[in-house]
Structures are given as C-alpha cells and as structure tokens.
Design a protein around this motif. Structure first.
Motif, mmCIF file in Angstrom:
data_model
loop_
_atom_site.group_PDB
_atom_site.id
_atom_site.type_symbol
_atom_site.label_atom_id
_atom_site.label_comp_id
_atom_site.label_asym_id
_atom_site.label_seq_id
_atom_site.Cartn_x
_atom_site.Cartn_y
_atom_site.Cartn_z
ATOM 1 N N ARG A 17 83.412 53.241 34.577
ATOM 2 C CA ARG A 17 82.948 53.434 35.880
ATOM 3 C C ARG A 17 83.559 52.458 36.575
ATOM 4 N N GLN A 85 62.917 51.996 21.134
ATOM 5 C CA GLN A 85 61.631 51.540 21.375
ATOM 6 C C GLN A 85 60.529 52.251 20.432
ATOM 7 N N GLU B 21 59.867 50.535 37.798
ATOM 8 C CA GLU B 21 59.178 51.422 38.008
ATOM 9 C C GLU B 21 57.812 51.600 37.292
ATOM 10 N N PHE B 47 58.406 44.597 26.391
ATOM 11 C CA PHE B 47 58.808 45.698 25.532
ATOM 12 C C PHE B 47 58.860 47.187 26.100
ATOM 13 N N GLU B 48 57.739 47.323 27.105
ATOM 14 C CA GLU B 48 57.595 48.500 27.723
ATOM 15 C C GLU B 48 58.362 48.946 28.716
ATOM 16 N N VAL B 49 59.262 47.816 29.372
ATOM 17 C CA VAL B 49 60.051 48.209 30.549
ATOM 18 C C VAL B 49 61.454 47.996 30.016
ATOM 19 N N PHE B 50 61.745 47.907 28.868
ATOM 20 C CA PHE B 50 63.167 47.591 28.151
ATOM 21 C C PHE B 50 64.046 48.666 28.545
ATOM 22 N N PRO B 51 63.863 49.854 28.213
ATOM 23 C CA PRO B 51 64.608 50.984 28.785
ATOM 24 C C PRO B 51 65.212 50.951 30.234
ATOM 25 N N GLN B 52 64.452 50.591 31.089
ATOM 26 C CA GLN B 52 64.737 50.489 32.623
ATOM 27 C C GLN B 52 65.639 49.255 32.831
ATOM 28 N N PHE B 54 67.520 47.599 30.625
ATOM 29 C CA PHE B 54 68.628 47.735 29.907
ATOM 30 C C PHE B 54 69.718 48.695 30.906
ATOM 31 N N ALA B 55 69.252 49.695 31.318
ATOM 32 C CA ALA B 55 69.905 50.591 32.222
ATOM 33 C C ALA B 55 70.366 50.035 33.495
ATOM 34 N N GLU B 59 74.492 48.248 34.836
ATOM 35 C CA GLU B 59 75.063 48.706 36.198
ATOM 36 C C GLU B 59 75.944 47.475 36.829
#
Lengths: 206, 250
Positions: A17, A85, B21, B47-52, B54-55, B59
C-alpha cells in the motif's frame, strides 16, 4: 492457517500500500511535469500533450482503484485476527478437557462448547477466504490499470521520438514515466503473488 | 477504529488508534510510537477489540516493526489482548509494572517476555529514542506508569485525563478552540471518571508536581480525547482542584 503466514501477508499489505501510494504520487507528478513541458512548447508538442493528458487521467483512475485496496485489506486482517481470537478459546477449552481427563473426568458440555467454537472458526475461515478473493479482484483491477498506463507510456515514447527535433527533453520525460509505472507494477505483482499463496493455503484448509 | 497522527518529525511519529466499534466494552485509545522503523505500542487494548486494533495499526505501521509494548497497569482493557499479540509476534518485549507481573500472566501469557518496570520508573530505547516510564502510582492502579517522550513532548497519561465519550468522538479536545469553551464541555465528561476511579488526592498532587516539570505538548489519555497546547495546562489546573476518591464518603 499459519499465523506467521498471515503476518507476512499483513506486512506485505502495508509495504504494498505504501509503495503503491508513493508510486502513484510519483506518476501524477511526472504526468504534471510532462504537461507543463508541453504547454511551454505551444502547439509543436500537441501530440505529446494528448499522451501526457491520458497519462494523468489514468493516474487519477489508478489512485481511485488503490483507495479501494485499504477498504478490503482492513476486513481481511480483522477476519483473520478474529479467527486467532476464537482459536484461543478452543485451545483453552482443550487444555481444560485434557486436565480433566487426567483425573478420569469428562464434561460433555465442555466438549459441546469446543465443537461450537470450531464450527464458528470454520465459518469464519470461509468468510475470510471470500474477503481474500475480493482483495485479489481489487488488485487485478489495479493491475489492469497499470497495463493501460504502460500502453500510454509506449505511445509517449513514439511521440517523443517523432518530436525529437523540437529539442524538448521528451525522451527523458517518457523514461521517467516508464520507471514510475514499472515501480508500481512490480509492487502490485509481488503483492498479488503473496495474496495468491495465502489463497492457496486457505483453499487447502477449508 | 480510526488512526490519526499526533506528532511527526522525520522518522519519529506518534499515532492514536481511537473510537472503537465494539461498544459493549469500554472505549479505549491505543497509541503507537515509531522511530527509525521500530515501534512501541502503548496499552494495546482488550482481548475483545484486538481484531479492530490490529487492523487500525496496520494502517500506520507494519506489525513486524513492533519491538515493544507498554502496559500502564493490569486492567483488562489495557492488557488482556497480550496473548494474541504474543501469538502474532513472539519477539515483542512487554514492559509492565513489576508489581503486576503475576497478575498479567493470568491473561494467558505464561511464555511472553515480560520486562518488569520497578516502582521508581525507568526507560526504554526504541529506534534510538529514549522514552521515560513515569511513575503514576494510585492513578488509578497501585502500580501505574505513564510514558514521556521528551523529543515529541508527548505524555501518554493512562487513565489520567480519561473521559467517557460517545461513539464517533474526535481524537482531540477542541484543538482549534482558543476560548477554552471546548475544554469546559469536554471536562464535564471526565469529571466522574476522575472522582470515582482515582483513589488518592496525595497521589494526584504528587503526580501534578512531577509532571508540571515536563514540557508537554500532547497529553494522551487511554480513554477519551487528547489535550494539546493550552488544554494541557487547563487540564492540570482542573485536576489539581478536583477532589478524588469519592467512593468513600466521610
């Protein structure tokens, strides 16, 4: 799927990117320089002016296509991290089940919940693969745009050769344009290759 | 989650990742400092917000550049993602308050390389830049640290300065407002947090005395929005006046 392989693709996404955005800015700058050069020489370089204009317009299209790249990369990363997860849950329930088995105990509801999480992960892997294929399709659109741009560069070289007696440094301008296009083309090709390898691995997993 | 730059001077950069989110867990900011291709993540989140998280991180930096992580205290919204980060990159060195080591390993990170920060503080070198771990004990946790970057004049202030803001909130407290009105509006949303979560007026006074010696351009809390420029001093004055520890009524 191997988390380390996903991490490599995540890193590659960042590098691709950055490289694409930088190269596209460079392409836009080259196109603008070419247009300024054409304007300075008035009607004598009208033919090259058409090429420079086409180069600039395609550069804008490429920027637009590249902006969709991030929109697909982020959901792909999120999907894989969600799988990671949920794999932790499965690993944790498996560890508990193993520990209980050492004492000769079996807990049916524990096994049920482990199976439910495994099913969830399987569904998420299918979804992640769909996102990956969408990302590859976005990269393909970008690649097609680059091929068109390469065609414009070739035309530019022909026009530059025809206008050589004007003394304008069009050959150099065309060479710079060609180099900028080649850089982004290489970055996209490498990135696509990495995505394909991830797609291959995910197809064998599912 | 969104990413926004806080500071940039050549290869030295700070970012905030904010406005998550997932609303069922408390909204938390994550910060990233990059220097010469090496990065530090500060309070990497739950733990619960890790995916967002990381994404959003991808950036701004390549994840392979992460050399270290800083954990201000033991709370789950700060450190429960530790095992997931560790699974992604086992080389990350985790700088945590020494007092909390045995507690933090409960998050499922028995093997993670934890570097204990002693009570008196310390520092870490990232990409040739030295960041200071500033003690902020009892604000709110009994072993608690903030991070100061003297070059960028950024103070990561953990829960100090935190505000509970609605979804879609801005990353800054009215940066363009010179009147202080934006600060007044914002601080109303920070008041209960400080009164209830901060237990000690003595700890607060001690922290203000020490932090007032630092040159701070951006005071970056783990919840809410960043105080920049004049809002930093406005915040320190407001905090100084506030009585905390309201859970116990005399």
């Amino acid at each position: 799927m191997e988390i380390q392989h996903i991490m490599q693709v995540v890193d590659a996404s960042f590098v691709a990117r950055q490289s694409i955005e930088k190269s596209l800015r460079e392409i836009d700058r080259r196109a603008l320089n070419a247009m300024v050069l054409v304007k300075r020489h008035g009607n004598t370089l009208a033919g090259y002016g058409v090429v420079a204009q086409a180069f600039r317009e395609r550069a804008a299209n490429l920027k637009e296509s590249a902006s969709h790249l991030q929109e697909t990369i982020a959901p792909l990363i999120q999907a894989h991290m969600r799988i990671l997860q949920h794999q932790r849950f499965v690993a944790s329930f498996s560890a508990i089940a193993q520990a209980m088995a050492q004492y000769g105990q079996i807990c049916a509801s524990l096994e049920n919940i482990r199976t439910r999480w495994r099913d969830t992960i399987a569904r998420e892997e299918v979804e992640a693969r769909k996102i990956l294929l969408r990302l590859i399709a976005t990269v393909d659109v970008l690649q097609e745009g680059i091929e068109e741009q390469e065609y414009v560069v070739t035309n530019g070289r022909i026009e530059a050769a025809l206008a050589e007696d004007t003394g304008a440094p069009l050959m150099r301008v065309s060479r710079d344009m060609g180099e900028a296009v080649r850089t982004v083309s290489n970055a996209i090709r490498t990135y696509r290759h990495q995505l394909e390898s991830l797609a291959y691995e995910s197809s064998t997993d599912i | 989650m969104k990413a926004a730059p806080i500071f940039e001077a050549g290869s030295h950069r700070w970012w905030i990742l904010y406005d998550q989110e997932e609303r069922r867990v408390i909204d938390a900011n994550v910060y990233v400092m990059e220097s010469n291709g090496q990065s530090l993540i500060l309070d990497p989140g739950g733990f619960e917000v890790f995916p967002q998280v990381f994404a959003a991180l991808v950036e701004v930096i390549p994840p392979s550049s992460l050399k270290a992580a800083f954990v201000s205290h033991q709370d789950p919204d700060i450190a429960s993602s530790l095992p997931l980060w560790h699974a992604c990159n086992a080389q990350i060195q985790w700088h945590i308050p020494k007092l909390w080591e045995g507690f933090i390993r409960h998050y499922g990170a028995l093997e993670a390389p934890l570097q204990n920060i002693p009570d008196e503080g310390g520092d870490v070198l990232i990409g040739g830049r030295r960041l200071e771990f500033i003690p902020a004990h009892y604000l709110h946790s009994s072993a608690n640290f903030h991070v100061y970057d003297p070059e960028a004049k950024v103070l990561f202030s953990g829960d100090v300065g935190a505000a509970l803001l609605p979804p879609g909130h801005d990353a800054w407290v009215g940066r363009r407002d010179r009147t202080g009105r934006a600060f007044d509006e914002h601080i109303a949303k920070a008041k209960y947090f400080h009164q209830r979560w901060m237990p000690s007026n003595a700890a607060k006074k001690d922290w203000i005395n020490r932090v007032s010696q630092l040159e701070i351009e951006h005071l970056c809390p783990q919840h809410g929005a960043i105080y920049s420029g004049e809002n930093v001093q406005r915040f320190l004055n407001w905090f100084d006046e506030l009585t905390v520890g309201m859970g116990i009524r005399p």
